[in-house]
Design an enzyme around this catalytic site. Structure first.
Site, PDB file in Angstrom:
ATOM      1  N   GLY A  19       0.892  -1.274  -0.125  1.00 20.15           N
ATOM      2  CA  GLY A  19      -0.032   0.046   0.072  1.00 20.15           C
ATOM      3  C   GLY A  19       1.107   1.289   0.031  1.00 20.15           C
ATOM      4  O   GLY A  19       2.001   1.180  -0.510  1.00 20.15           O
ATOM      5  N   CYS A  20       0.423   2.411   0.573  1.00 15.89           N
ATOM      6  CA  CYS A  20       1.158   3.468   0.611  1.00 15.89           C
ATOM      7  C   CYS A  20       2.657   3.267   1.051  1.00 15.89           C
ATOM      8  O   CYS A  20       2.774   3.031   2.260  1.00 15.89           O
ATOM      9  CB  CYS A  20       0.370   4.387   1.488  1.00 15.89           C
ATOM     10  SG  CYS A  20       1.503   6.011   1.609  1.00 15.89           S
ATOM     11  N   PHE A  21       3.579   3.932   0.413  1.00 19.27           N
ATOM     12  CA  PHE A  21       4.848   3.513   0.785  1.00 19.27           C
ATOM     13  C   PHE A  21       5.229   4.238   2.031  1.00 19.27           C
ATOM     14  O   PHE A  21       6.375   3.860   2.692  1.00 19.27           O
ATOM     15  CB  PHE A  21       6.021   3.688  -0.293  1.00 19.27           C
ATOM     16  CG  PHE A  21       5.944   4.598  -1.132  1.00 19.27           C
ATOM     17  CD1 PHE A  21       5.324   5.953  -1.096  1.00 19.27           C
ATOM     18  CD2 PHE A  21       6.284   4.528  -2.449  1.00 19.27           C
ATOM     19  CE1 PHE A  21       5.328   7.183  -1.596  1.00 19.27           C
ATOM     20  CE2 PHE A  21       6.284   5.635  -3.463  1.00 19.27           C
ATOM     21  CZ  PHE A  21       5.848   6.974  -2.991  1.00 19.27           C
ATOM     22  N   CYS A  23       3.910   4.334   4.604  1.00 20.33           N
ATOM     23  CA  CYS A  23       3.471   3.513   5.873  1.00 20.33           C
ATOM     24  C   CYS A  23       4.593   2.285   6.001  1.00 20.33           C
ATOM     25  O   CYS A  23       4.324   1.724   6.805  1.00 20.33           O
ATOM     26  CB  CYS A  23       2.127   3.197   5.802  1.00 20.33           C
ATOM     27  SG  CYS A  23       1.023   4.600   6.157  1.00 20.33           S
TER      28      CYS A  23
END
Length: 183
Positions: A19-21, A23
């Protein structure tokens, strides 16, 4: 003398899409043996994509992190455990508040040994993990990895307030607490 010793060490790379890098950097940074965690893009068909191109869902890239590590200090198997405990591997549509193919999970292996360890880890997660739904995270061969724009690197350090709000607001924090928090 120390420089020569460092130059002779055999470091390895591990690449994970979760997902969002933003995080996905912090979970790996805190471990000894992790030398670098780079946010970037992999798995697509456009060379050197920009963030805007990847977000358009037309390049085939995943947002990912590439971890450079010293296998004499931390093992690939340990990195796999960090990965699993940072994502929802049952969600084929993205991760938490971020939807679309660029936010899907994947493990990109750099060697036959990594592939075998990733597959064994996935089987173990399916058998023993805290999830009721099937694990949908694919295990894929590593392909070119492109470093993301500088403002994305170490985002949690550069923008701690925004990162913290996003980590909670996206639903990631609550999900990870429910599935992995040890009482």
């Amino acid at each position: 003398m120390e420089n020569t010793e460092q130059e002779n060490k055999q470091y390895e790379k591990a690449t994970f899409a979760g997902g969002c890098f933003w995080c996905m950097v912090k979970p790996f940074h805190k471990y000894d043996g992790v030398l670098e965690v780079v946010s970037g893009y992999t798995g697509g068909h456009v060379p050197n994509p920009t963030y805007e191109q990847v977000c358009s869902e037309t390049t085939g890239h995943y947002e990912a992190v590439q971890v450079t590590f010293d296998p004499t200090v931390i093992s690939y198997k340990e990195l796999l455990e960090v990965f699993w405990q940072s994502v929802d591997p049952t969600d084929a549509g993205g991760q938490f508040g971020d939807r679309g193919s660029s936010y899907q999970t994947a493990i990109f292996f750099h060697s036959e040994e990594q592939r075998e360890q990733a597959e064994a880890s996935k089987k173990e997660m399916e058998k023993q993990g805290p999830f009721d739904l099937p694990i949908v995270t694919p295990i894929l061969p590593a392909v070119p990895f492109y470093r993301a724009e500088e403002y994305h690197q170490d985002y949690y350090k550069k923008n701690p307030s925004h990162y913290g709000r996003y980590f909670v607001g996206s639903g990631r924090s609550g999900f990870l607490d429910r599935h992995w928090k040890k009482d």
